[in-house]
Design a protein around this motif. Structure first.
Motif, mmCIF file in Angstrom:
data_model
loop_
_atom_site.group_PDB
_atom_site.id
_atom_site.type_symbol
_atom_site.label_atom_id
_atom_site.label_comp_id
_atom_site.label_asym_id
_atom_site.label_seq_id
_atom_site.Cartn_x
_atom_site.Cartn_y
_atom_site.Cartn_z
ATOM 1 N N LEU A 270 34.460 4.963 19.969
ATOM 2 C CA LEU A 270 34.115 5.288 21.343
ATOM 3 C C LEU A 270 35.300 5.202 22.294
ATOM 4 C CD1 LEU A 270 30.618 3.550 21.655
ATOM 5 C CD2 LEU A 270 31.130 5.943 21.188
ATOM 6 N N ILE A 271 36.478 4.895 21.770
ATOM 7 C CA ILE A 271 37.668 4.899 22.622
ATOM 8 C C ILE A 271 38.615 5.995 22.141
ATOM 9 C CG2 ILE A 271 37.428 2.465 23.195
ATOM 10 C CD1 ILE A 271 39.684 1.837 21.227
ATOM 11 N N PRO A 272 39.391 6.592 23.040
ATOM 12 C CA PRO A 272 40.221 7.736 22.649
ATOM 13 C C PRO A 272 41.431 7.377 21.794
ATOM 14 C CG PRO A 272 40.534 7.227 24.964
ATOM 15 C CD PRO A 272 39.383 6.382 24.499
ATOM 16 N N PHE A 273 41.944 6.136 21.952
ATOM 17 C CA PHE A 273 43.142 5.742 21.224
ATOM 18 C C PHE A 273 42.904 4.398 20.538
ATOM 19 C CE2 PHE A 273 44.411 8.248 24.931
ATOM 20 C CZ PHE A 273 45.109 9.292 24.313
ATOM 21 N N ASN A 274 42.897 4.411 19.226
ATOM 22 C CA ASN A 274 42.732 3.162 18.486
ATOM 23 C C ASN A 274 44.066 2.416 18.424
ATOM 24 O OD1 ASN A 274 40.538 5.100 16.679
ATOM 25 N ND2 ASN A 274 39.857 3.163 17.545
ATOM 26 N N TYR A 275 43.967 1.098 18.324
ATOM 27 C CA TYR A 275 45.172 0.266 18.289
ATOM 28 C C TYR A 275 44.835 -1.087 17.690
ATOM 29 C CZ TYR A 275 43.099 -1.879 22.485
ATOM 30 O OH TYR A 275 42.256 -2.502 23.360
ATOM 31 N N ASP A 276 45.864 -1.837 17.342
ATOM 32 C CA ASP A 276 45.711 -3.213 16.892
ATOM 33 C C ASP A 276 46.897 -4.017 17.390
ATOM 34 O OD1 ASP A 276 47.821 -2.527 15.245
ATOM 35 O OD2 ASP A 276 46.587 -2.326 13.442
ATOM 36 N N ILE A 277 47.081 -5.216 16.857
ATOM 37 C CA ILE A 277 48.170 -6.075 17.328
ATOM 38 C C ILE A 277 49.529 -5.397 17.157
ATOM 39 C CG2 ILE A 277 49.427 -8.202 16.780
ATOM 40 C CD1 ILE A 277 46.764 -9.569 16.367
ATOM 41 N N ASP A 278 49.673 -4.669 16.060
ATOM 42 C CA ASP A 278 50.965 -4.047 15.774
ATOM 43 C C ASP A 278 51.206 -2.760 16.558
ATOM 44 O OD1 ASP A 278 51.650 -6.038 13.923
ATOM 45 O OD2 ASP A 278 50.474 -5.044 12.361
ATOM 46 N N SER A 279 50.157 -2.250 17.191
ATOM 47 C CA SER A 279 50.306 -1.022 17.995
ATOM 48 C C SER A 279 49.706 -1.223 19.379
ATOM 49 C CB SER A 279 49.641 0.162 17.287
ATOM 50 O OG SER A 279 48.264 -0.102 17.016
ATOM 51 N N ILE A 280 49.961 -2.401 19.950
ATOM 52 C CA ILE A 280 49.342 -2.798 21.214
ATOM 53 C C ILE A 280 49.694 -1.839 22.350
ATOM 54 C CG2 ILE A 280 51.248 -4.343 21.798
ATOM 55 C CD1 ILE A 280 47.530 -4.938 22.575
ATOM 56 N N GLU A 281 50.827 -1.149 22.252
ATOM 57 C CA GLU A 281 51.207 -0.222 23.315
ATOM 58 C C GLU A 281 50.177 0.885 23.510
ATOM 59 O OE1 GLU A 281 53.583 -0.552 25.453
ATOM 60 O OE2 GLU A 281 54.310 -2.399 24.512
ATOM 61 N N HIS A 289 43.845 6.853 30.283
ATOM 62 C CA HIS A 289 42.676 7.728 30.112
ATOM 63 C C HIS A 289 41.523 7.263 30.999
ATOM 64 C CE1 HIS A 289 39.852 10.348 27.913
ATOM 65 N NE2 HIS A 289 39.005 9.336 28.048
ATOM 66 N N MET A 290 41.318 5.952 31.075
ATOM 67 C CA MET A 290 40.235 5.411 31.898
ATOM 68 C C MET A 290 40.457 5.743 33.370
ATOM 69 S SD MET A 290 38.719 1.515 32.043
ATOM 70 C CE MET A 290 40.124 0.774 32.865
ATOM 71 N N ARG A 291 41.696 5.614 33.820
ATOM 72 C CA ARG A 291 41.981 5.947 35.213
ATOM 73 C C ARG A 291 41.688 7.412 35.507
ATOM 74 N NH1 ARG A 291 47.556 2.456 35.619
ATOM 75 N NH2 ARG A 291 46.785 0.726 36.906
ATOM 76 N N LYS A 292 42.060 8.289 34.598
ATOM 77 C CA LYS A 292 41.785 9.709 34.800
ATOM 78 C C LYS A 292 40.279 9.957 34.837
ATOM 79 C CE LYS A 292 45.990 11.543 32.658
ATOM 80 N NZ LYS A 292 46.541 12.295 31.492
ATOM 81 N N LYS A 293 39.572 9.349 33.912
ATOM 82 C CA LYS A 293 38.124 9.542 33.828
ATOM 83 C C LYS A 293 37.428 9.047 35.090
ATOM 84 C CE LYS A 293 34.165 8.293 30.862
ATOM 85 N NZ LYS A 293 33.760 9.647 30.436
ATOM 86 N N MET A 294 37.967 7.987 35.697
ATOM 87 C CA MET A 294 37.337 7.365 36.852
ATOM 88 C C MET A 294 37.977 7.798 38.175
ATOM 89 S SD MET A 294 36.797 3.511 35.420
ATOM 90 C CE MET A 294 35.704 3.176 34.034
ATOM 91 N N SER A 295 38.885 8.757 38.116
ATOM 92 C CA SER A 295 39.585 9.253 39.318
ATOM 93 C C SER A 295 40.293 8.129 40.058
ATOM 94 C CB SER A 295 38.591 9.958 40.256
ATOM 95 O OG SER A 295 38.000 11.065 39.615
ATOM 96 N N MET A 296 40.918 7.256 39.297
ATOM 97 C CA MET A 296 41.694 6.161 39.880
ATOM 98 C C MET A 296 43.180 6.510 39.874
ATOM 99 S SD MET A 296 39.704 2.951 38.105
ATOM 100 C CE MET A 296 40.769 1.692 38.831
ATOM 101 N N LYS A 297 43.930 5.872 40.749
ATOM 102 C CA LYS A 297 45.366 6.116 40.838
ATOM 103 C C LYS A 297 46.079 5.605 39.599
ATOM 104 C CE LYS A 297 45.975 4.082 44.824
ATOM 105 N NZ LYS A 297 46.590 3.554 46.072
ATOM 106 N N GLN A 298 47.067 6.397 39.140
ATOM 107 C CA GLN A 298 47.970 5.929 38.097
ATOM 108 C C GLN A 298 49.075 5.137 38.800
ATOM 109 O OE1 GLN A 298 47.396 6.232 34.943
ATOM 110 N NE2 GLN A 298 45.801 7.805 34.915
#
Length: 493
Positions: A270-281, A289-298
């Motif tokens: 349900l999230i667009p980008f999967n990650y773990d400890i080794d790919s925390i970035e 993505h969340m900011r874009k979806k919610m029309s929030m400022k980057q």
């Protein structure tokens, strides 16, 4: 070990709150460890049977019929069966003009005490008539609290007399206070009337079903060690502190687990980008993505989030204060929640309208599962300023996603979140920020410390995130603790 769970909810078929997840998660983990587990539930007409895919299999419309003596009459129930998450589950459907579980609702009926009395009677009778002899029956909250009473009184000489009971309190606020009519319904008047075992401590005119479960069970648990100690105090015992203190030698707290099959950033669909400890970035790709979806400022700002129910228990006035404080102090704020309280709901809708043009804020006032997952993945911090919190799953889920919890020191929050600056825990175990007072100033200071760490000590903030992600709050450790209790009371260790 053969364990039977008796409860009013179990995910995914009948879920109102966290109880359903606990019954499902603990049952599955016990089964994964090689133990036999069965679950007994009411057959609600509003159960989720059609949209849960492969979670439920082999539903049988007519399995077994049992008859119980209720109010001096015979009451017939049909017990249906199904396999849910590989555990066999039984659903009790009473046949009477009261239509106890054919109301289109799980709770909130004026005769809830009668409904769940019939359920308990039928559940015990089903076990007896079908020759089931579990080592332990694990009962949950007041709705199944009558089961230990029945086993230690009416069934004390039956084939179930060797079965032990574990009783779990999920929320001390809801105790099942009722009149003596329940004793009459269950034919228990001669057994417990006039005794201290089930009469409410605060008002002797009432029967207290939770107290009966506490008194007659072999072991009592609640959903965190801190909550166990809190419920034995006058401040948080809700009138049950005297009874719990009396039975403190059989009372303990065990933290609930998190289902990491559903809540893991490495596999979350349900999230667009999967990650773990080794790919925390890659977590920050979700933030963007969340900011874009919610029309929030980057913008280079931390995002504070709230996910959950908006009511007095959750510190709703502190959530409102934290939202405004964050926006005025260089933070962004995301709120996902709904309220059962009409006045609170109206207030937050007004607040949403007032802030509709503020692009540092997003308020979503209804349940949205997909959005919840995105917020866990995209936010920097999650705020949980609860008045009380028996266990809480939100903080443990957030930590798995590298979202740093900011919590009030109470209940399970105290047992799982350790302040980055003032905890007695080693630095390597510190995974969040916490505060003690249930006040505006305390919330403001905690958010200020978290924000300053994010801005001024990014390496420290990153280590706090990674510590949370490394912490194992899966059901494995919790199930082992329950197994230890089961073994102790059944004499199998």
């Amino acid at each position: 070990m053969y364990v039977v769970m008796i409860a009013s909810e179990c995910a995914p078929v009948s879920k109102v709150g966290g109880l359903a997840d606990v019954v499902d998660g603990l049952s599955r983990e016990l089964a994964n460890k090689g133990h036999k587990v069965e679950v007994i539930l009411p057959y609600y007409d509003c159960m989720n049977l059609s949209t849960i895919g492969a979670a439920i299999n082999d539903f049988q419309n007519n399995s077994v019929q049992v008859s119980v003596q209720c109010n001096g009459k015979q009451l017939l129930s049909t017990v249906h069966s199904a396999v849910i998450h590989d555990n066999e589950c039984f659903f009790i459907k009473p046949h009477s003009q009261e239509r106890y579980f054919d109301r289109g609702i799980y709770y909130g009926q004026r005769d809830d005490d009668e409904r769940f009395t019939v359920f308990c009677l039928s559940a015990v009778e089903f076990l007896s008539e079908t020759g089931r002899r579990p080592d332990v029956i694990h009962c949950h909250d007041w709705q199944s609290a009558l089961v230990p009473v029945l086993l230690k009184t009416k069934h004390r000489h039956s084939a179930l007399s060797q079965t032990k009971t574990c009783y779990t309190i999920h929320n001390i606020w809801h105790q099942g206070k009722t009149s003596e009519k329940v004793l009459k319904m269950a034919d228990l008047e001669q057994v417990v009337t006039g005794k201290d075992s089930i009469v409410d401590d605060s008002d002797h005119a009432y029967i207290n079903l939770m107290k009966g479960g506490i008194t007659y069970s072999d072991i009592i648990t609640t959903v965190s060690p801190k909550y166990a100690s809190e419920t034995m105090t006058n401040q948080m015992g809700e009138g049950m502190q005297k009874t719990l203190s009396k039975y403190s030698d059989k009372y303990t707290g065990i933290i609930n687990g998190v289902d990491y099959d559903s809540w893991s950033p490495a596999t979350d669909k349900l999230i667009p980008f999967n990650y773990d400890i080794d790919s925390i970035e890659d977590k920050y790709k979700n933030k963007e993505h969340m900011r874009k979806k919610m029309s929030m400022k980057q913008d280079f700002k931390p995002i504070v989030s709230v996910v959950g129910r908006l009511d007095m228990q959750k510190g709703v006035h502190l959530i409102r204060h934290a939202l405004l404080y964050s926006l005025n102090n260089g933070m962004q704020f995301v709120l996902l929640g709904s309220s059962p309280d009409k006045e609170i709901d109206i207030y937050f809708h007004h607040l949403k309208h007032y802030l509709k043009d503020n692009h540092d804020c997003h308020i979503h006032l209804s349940h949205d599962e997909e959005l919840a997952h995105l917020i866990y993945a995209g936010a920097d911090m999650i705020l949980i300023p609860s008045l009380f919190e028996p266990c809480g799953l939100t903080q443990m889920i957030a930590m798995r996603y590298g979202t740093v919890p900011v919590v009030r020191n109470t209940g399970g929050l105290s047992d799982t979140v350790f302040d980055a600056e003032v905890s007695v825990k080693p630095v390597t175990d510190r995974n969040g920020f916490s505060f003690d007072d249930f006040s505006y100033d305390a919330v403001s200071l905690a958010l200020k410390r978290a924000s300053m760490t994010w801005h001024e000590k990014p390496h420290t903030f990153r280590e706090i995130m990674l510590t949370g992600m490394r912490t194992d709050y899966s059901w494995g450790a919790s199930a082992d603790k329950y197994l230890s209790l089961y073994n102790r009371i059944s004499g199998k260790w």
